[in-house]
Design a protein around this motif. Structure first.
Motif, PDB file in Angstrom:
ATOM      1  N   SER A  27     -33.217  -7.503   4.016  1.00  0.00           N
ATOM      2  CA  SER A  27     -33.041  -6.248   3.285  1.00  0.00           C
ATOM      3  C   SER A  27     -32.684  -5.141   4.259  1.00  0.00           C
ATOM      4  N   HIS A  59     -26.460   3.960   2.699  1.00  0.00           N
ATOM      5  CA  HIS A  59     -26.345   2.960   1.648  1.00  0.00           C
ATOM      6  C   HIS A  59     -24.931   2.392   1.611  1.00  0.00           C
ATOM      7  N   ASN A 111     -29.935   6.190  -2.724  1.00  0.00           N
ATOM      8  CA  ASN A 111     -28.776   5.632  -3.418  1.00  0.00           C
ATOM      9  C   ASN A 111     -27.561   6.553  -3.274  1.00  0.00           C
ATOM     10  N   THR A 159     -25.331 -10.893   1.328  1.00  0.00           N
ATOM     11  CA  THR A 159     -25.984 -10.291   0.156  1.00  0.00           C
ATOM     12  C   THR A 159     -27.308  -9.666   0.590  1.00  0.00           C
ATOM     13  N   ILE A 160     -27.271  -8.889   1.636  1.00  0.00           N
ATOM     14  CA  ILE A 160     -28.480  -8.226   2.133  1.00  0.00           C
ATOM     15  C   ILE A 160     -28.923  -7.203   1.096  1.00  0.00           C
ATOM     16  N   GLU A 161     -30.188  -7.263   0.715  1.00  0.00           N
ATOM     17  CA  GLU A 161     -30.712  -6.422  -0.376  1.00  0.00           C
ATOM     18  C   GLU A 161     -30.887  -4.973   0.065  1.00  0.00           C
ATOM     19  N   HIS A 162     -30.475  -4.059  -0.794  1.00  0.00           N
ATOM     20  CA  HIS A 162     -30.607  -2.628  -0.507  1.00  0.00           C
ATOM     21  C   HIS A 162     -31.938  -2.102  -1.014  1.00  0.00           C
ATOM     22  N   ILE A 163     -32.659  -1.370  -0.135  1.00  0.00           N
ATOM     23  CA  ILE A 163     -33.912  -0.717  -0.496  1.00  0.00           C
ATOM     24  C   ILE A 163     -33.747   0.784  -0.258  1.00  0.00           C
ATOM     25  N   ASN A 170     -21.925  -5.685   3.612  1.00  0.00           N
ATOM     26  CA  ASN A 170     -22.055  -6.872   2.751  1.00  0.00           C
ATOM     27  C   ASN A 170     -20.690  -7.354   2.278  1.00  0.00           C
ATOM     28  N   ARG A 199     -33.342 -14.412   3.490  1.00  0.00           N
ATOM     29  CA  ARG A 199     -33.265 -13.208   2.660  1.00  0.00           C
ATOM     30  C   ARG A 199     -33.623 -11.986   3.516  1.00  0.00           C
ATOM     31  N   VAL A 226     -38.388  -3.656   6.258  1.00  0.00           N
ATOM     32  CA  VAL A 226     -36.973  -3.968   6.055  1.00  0.00           C
ATOM     33  C   VAL A 226     -36.419  -4.443   7.388  1.00  0.00           C
TER      34      VAL A 226
END
Length: 319
Positions: free
Chosen positions: A149, A160, A155, A173-177, A167, A147, A194
């Motif tokens: 990020s 972003h 946003n 599916t790298i999580e966006h912070i 992705n 996992r 991150v």
């Protein structure tokens, strides 16, 4: 961007106002739809000095930030169509924002007359030095096992969208912070909170040179002159990947064609000035080869179309 360079540009800009008083003429306003001090603002201020010579007028930069660039862009769209107010626009207000802000009060195609594109600046995909990946394929493989990020400046920001496109093309599916600006995102990347951030090449360069970050790829289709040995993301298994930021000049839609042509000629002259070109090169700008209104219209249309699907699929919303 060094402190000495910033002070030099500020000093040069400060010399323009006395010249205005001597000329007695009304200045041309170059509207930057972002806050002072960032890369867009600094480039605009250097370009303003170059534009003043062929125009025979003082060109004053005025910052009108807010809503991802929409406030400054709307100001220019509603300005008198006399060529005295120019938007120094970027990908956001000229192509992408209308998909992020449902209440955007102007249409970038209908409400502007395009002068010309200036060029593109790449972002660079950077990872914390402790992340065990030294290439895009290695990062993709790691992201499919662990996992991860990525941080962004907010946003809907270019950083972003760059991650969302990554992705989509890499099947990750790298999580966006999201953060409130590039600085906080970069600080958390350096601290290891991150794994990765897409940021402009000049911001990333000292950290890459210092070994605190590793650059895995630049986001333009061509390599960056600032990091000539770093491959593009597209070269490393994601053909066609392009998440650069474009810059272009526009005026109000009803501006007469002869006035547009005069501004277009002034831009070509400014870009041809050695000191201006040297500064643009130092910022990593890939200057456009075609400085025409038609070229800017094409860029705006292509960018809008290309990002529409990414924004919809990733459910991107602006802050």
């Amino acid at each position: 961007m060094t402190r000495r360079s910033i002070l030099a540009i500020a000093a040069a800009g400060g010399l323009a106002r006395p010249a205005l008083a001597q000329s007695g003429g009304r200045p041309v306003l170059l509207i930057v739809p972002f806050a002072p001090g960032g890369p867009t603002d600094l480039i605009a201020r250097r370009l303003a000095l170059g534009l003043g010579k062929p125009l025979g007028q003082v060109v004053v930069v005025e910052n009108r930030p807010g809503a991802g660039g929409n406030i400054g862009a709307e100001f220019v769209a509603r300005s008198a169509p006399d060529g005295q107010t120019i938007l120094f626009g970027t990908s956001g207000p000229l192509a992408i924002n209308r998909m992020l802000y449902p209440d955007q009060a102007y249409d970038p195609v209908k409400d502007f007359a395009p002068i010309a594109p200036l060029g593109r600046i790449p972002n660079v995909l950077t990872v914390n030095a402790k992340v065990p990946a030294r290439s895009v394929p290695e990062l993709v493989a790691l992201a499919k096992k662990e996992r991860l990020s990525f941080g962004s400046s907010g946003n809907g920001a270019s950083s972003h969208l760059a991650g969302a496109l990554f992705n989509r093309m890499a099947g990750t599916t790298i999580e966006h912070i999201p953060y409130k600006g590039t600085g906080p995102a970069l600080n958390d990347l350096l601290a290891g909170h991150v794994a990765m951030v897409f940021t402009d090449v000049l911001t990333a360069l000292p950290h890459i040179q210092g070994g605190r970050l590793h650059g895995l790829g630049v986001t333009t289709l061509e390599r960056s002159a600032v990091l000539p040995d770093l491959p593009t993301v597209a070269e490393q298994g994601l053909p066609g990947y392009d998440a650069s930021v474009f810059f272009g000049l526009t005026v109000a839609a009803a501006t007469p064609e002869p006035t547009q042509a005069r501004l277009r000629s002034a831009l070509a002259s400014a870009v041809g000035q050695p000191e201006v070109r040297q500064f643009l090169d130092s910022q990593g700008m890939q200057v456009a080869a075609d400085l025409t209104g038609a070229a800017l219209t094409t860029v705006m249309t292509e960018e809008s179309s290309r990002w529409a699907r990414v924004i919809k699929e990733a459910n991107v919303r602006a802050d």
